[in-house]
Design an enzyme around this catalytic site. Structure first.
Site, PDB file in Angstrom:
ATOM      1  N   ASN A  13      67.200  35.432  24.583  1.00  0.00           N
ATOM      2  CA  ASN A  13      67.374  34.231  23.764  1.00  0.00           C
ATOM      3  C   ASN A  13      68.440  34.567  22.733  1.00  0.00           C
ATOM      4  OD1 ASN A  13      67.211  32.089  22.018  1.00  0.00           O
ATOM      5  ND2 ASN A  13      65.141  32.536  21.278  1.00  0.00           N
ATOM      6  N   TRP A  14      69.643  34.098  23.005  1.00  0.00           N
ATOM      7  CA  TRP A  14      70.759  34.458  22.117  1.00  0.00           C
ATOM      8  C   TRP A  14      70.690  33.757  20.764  1.00  0.00           C
ATOM      9  CZ3 TRP A  14      76.003  34.594  25.289  1.00  0.00           C
ATOM     10  CH2 TRP A  14      76.006  35.742  26.096  1.00  0.00           C
ATOM     11  N   LYS A  15      69.853  32.716  20.664  1.00  0.00           N
ATOM     12  CA  LYS A  15      69.774  31.921  19.423  1.00  0.00           C
ATOM     13  C   LYS A  15      71.174  31.413  19.056  1.00  0.00           C
ATOM     14  CE  LYS A  15      65.623  34.409  18.311  1.00  0.00           C
ATOM     15  NZ  LYS A  15      64.686  34.888  17.314  1.00  0.00           N
ATOM     16  N   HIS A  99      60.306  26.839  20.820  1.00  0.00           N
ATOM     17  CA  HIS A  99      60.461  28.110  20.102  1.00  0.00           C
ATOM     18  C   HIS A  99      60.003  27.932  18.648  1.00  0.00           C
ATOM     19  CE1 HIS A  99      62.261  31.570  18.167  1.00  0.00           C
ATOM     20  NE2 HIS A  99      62.252  32.132  19.362  1.00  0.00           N
ATOM     21  N   GLU A 101      61.159  28.897  15.943  1.00  0.00           N
ATOM     22  CA  GLU A 101      62.196  28.519  14.976  1.00  0.00           C
ATOM     23  C   GLU A 101      62.434  27.011  15.004  1.00  0.00           C
ATOM     24  OE1 GLU A 101      65.082  31.366  16.311  1.00  0.00           O
ATOM     25  OE2 GLU A 101      63.859  32.967  15.455  1.00  0.00           O
ATOM     26  N   GLU A 171      54.739  34.336  21.715  1.00  0.00           N
ATOM     27  CA  GLU A 171      55.576  34.890  20.655  1.00  0.00           C
ATOM     28  C   GLU A 171      54.868  34.782  19.310  1.00  0.00           C
ATOM     29  OE1 GLU A 171      59.908  35.131  21.964  1.00  0.00           O
ATOM     30  OE2 GLU A 171      59.677  33.243  20.916  1.00  0.00           O
ATOM     31  N   GLY A 177      61.986  38.678  15.032  1.00  0.00           N
ATOM     32  CA  GLY A 177      63.115  39.051  14.181  1.00  0.00           C
ATOM     33  C   GLY A 177      62.715  39.890  12.982  1.00  0.00           C
ATOM     34  N   SER A 217      60.476  40.994  18.712  1.00  0.00           N
ATOM     35  CA  SER A 217      60.982  42.353  18.493  1.00  0.00           C
ATOM     36  C   SER A 217      60.745  43.281  19.674  1.00  0.00           C
ATOM     37  CB  SER A 217      60.390  42.954  17.213  1.00  0.00           C
ATOM     38  OG  SER A 217      60.725  42.153  16.086  1.00  0.00           O
ATOM     39  N   GLY A 238      65.118  38.385  21.736  1.00  0.00           N
ATOM     40  CA  GLY A 238      66.119  37.839  20.825  1.00  0.00           C
ATOM     41  C   GLY A 238      67.198  38.859  20.536  1.00  0.00           C
ATOM     42  N   GLY A 239      67.072  39.513  19.388  1.00  0.00           N
ATOM     43  CA  GLY A 239      68.099  40.436  18.904  1.00  0.00           C
ATOM     44  C   GLY A 239      68.629  41.415  19.956  1.00  0.00           C
TER      45      GLY A 239
END
Ligand code: PGA
Length: 255
Positions: A13-15, A99, A101, A171, A177, A217, A238-239
């Site tokens: 998930n590149w966000k 998601h 966010e 999640e 994150g 994470s 993500g990251g």
């Protein structure tokens, strides 16, 4: 992972990261690293404007492309929104829905998550549906209740047949994150709880066939022990998905 009854899926998930030119480079680099690693499905969920570039760069590779949201209407006066048909034509096969966010910052509710999920499935997209508790809910020992409620509301009206095109991502919001990761046991218990809700909603065979990912994470250092758990069938990353070498290490752990 239980590869006997379900597929392992590692999704990035590149966000809100990467321009189209950066996308081309990152997809090409990732594709070269994950080449021939066919023990799991590999997906990169990229910003809307990067989908065409990502799909072109991923053509002929084992990487599939996804989006990070979709609107529930087919078309119309919804300024700033994107439809399922637009995503498909641009080259997306998957879409992340719900998601945390989007729930936290953009007013997404279980009702709109459900509407988006049904529209995406009807159009032929595969859905990565995100659920998860916030820290206060875990501390109050209501994680299972929250996961059960979200899963039921988000999947209302989704048929057993359609569940073949749904991946659920567990999640925990407190792990996204933050560098905090659920322990393998916490991740397994939560994914197992979601699976038991699927048994209630559908039947055991369906529940055993649905891929349930862990996200929050997950990285090259902790992926192997998380993926070793029975109910954890992959990851939503993500990251670490922004760094091809790290993403590749997670894909390798899923082989
Ligand atoms: P993270 O994000 O891996 O950076 O924690 C996961 C996600 O939000 O899907």
């Amino acid at each position: 992972m239980n590869k006997a009854t379900r597929k392992a899926v590692i999704a990035g998930n590149w966000k809100m990261n990467m321009t189209p030119s950066q996308t081309k480079e990152a997809v090409e680099k990732t594709a070269a690293l994950v080449k021939d690693k066919n023990g799991c499905d590999i997906v990169l969920c990229v910003p809307f404007v990067d989908i065409g570039t990502a799909a072109a760069a991923a053509k002929g590779t084992n990487i599939r492309i996804g989006a990070q949201n979709v609107h529930f209407a087919e078309s119309g006066a919804y300024t700033g929104e994107i439809s399922a048909a637009m995503l498909l034509e641009a080259g997306a096969e998957y879409v992340i829905i719900g998601h945390s966010e989007r729930r936290q910052y953009f007013g997404e509710t279980d009702k709109t998550v459900n509407q988006r999920t049904k529209a995406a499935l009807a159009a032929g997209l595969k859905v990565i549906l995100c659920v998860g508790e916030v820290l206060e809910e875990r501390q109050s020992n209501i994680t299972d209740e929250i996961l059960s409620m979200q899963t039921k509301l988000d999947l209302a009206g989704v048929s057993k047949e359609d569940m073949q095109n749904v991946i659920i991502a567990y999640e925990p919001v407190w792990a996204i994150g933050t560098g905090l990761t659920a322990t393998p046991q916490q991740a397994d218990a939560a994914c197992g709880c979601i699976r038991s809700v699927l048994t209630q909603l559908y039947d055991e065979k369906t529940a055993e066939s649905v891929t349930i990912q862990y996200g929050g994470s997950m990285n090259d250092g902790n992926a192997a022990e998380l993926l070793a758990m029975y109910h954890v069938d992959g990851g939503l990353i993500g990251g670490a998905s922004l760094v091809p070498e790290k993403f590749d290490a997670i894909v390798t752990a899923a082989q």
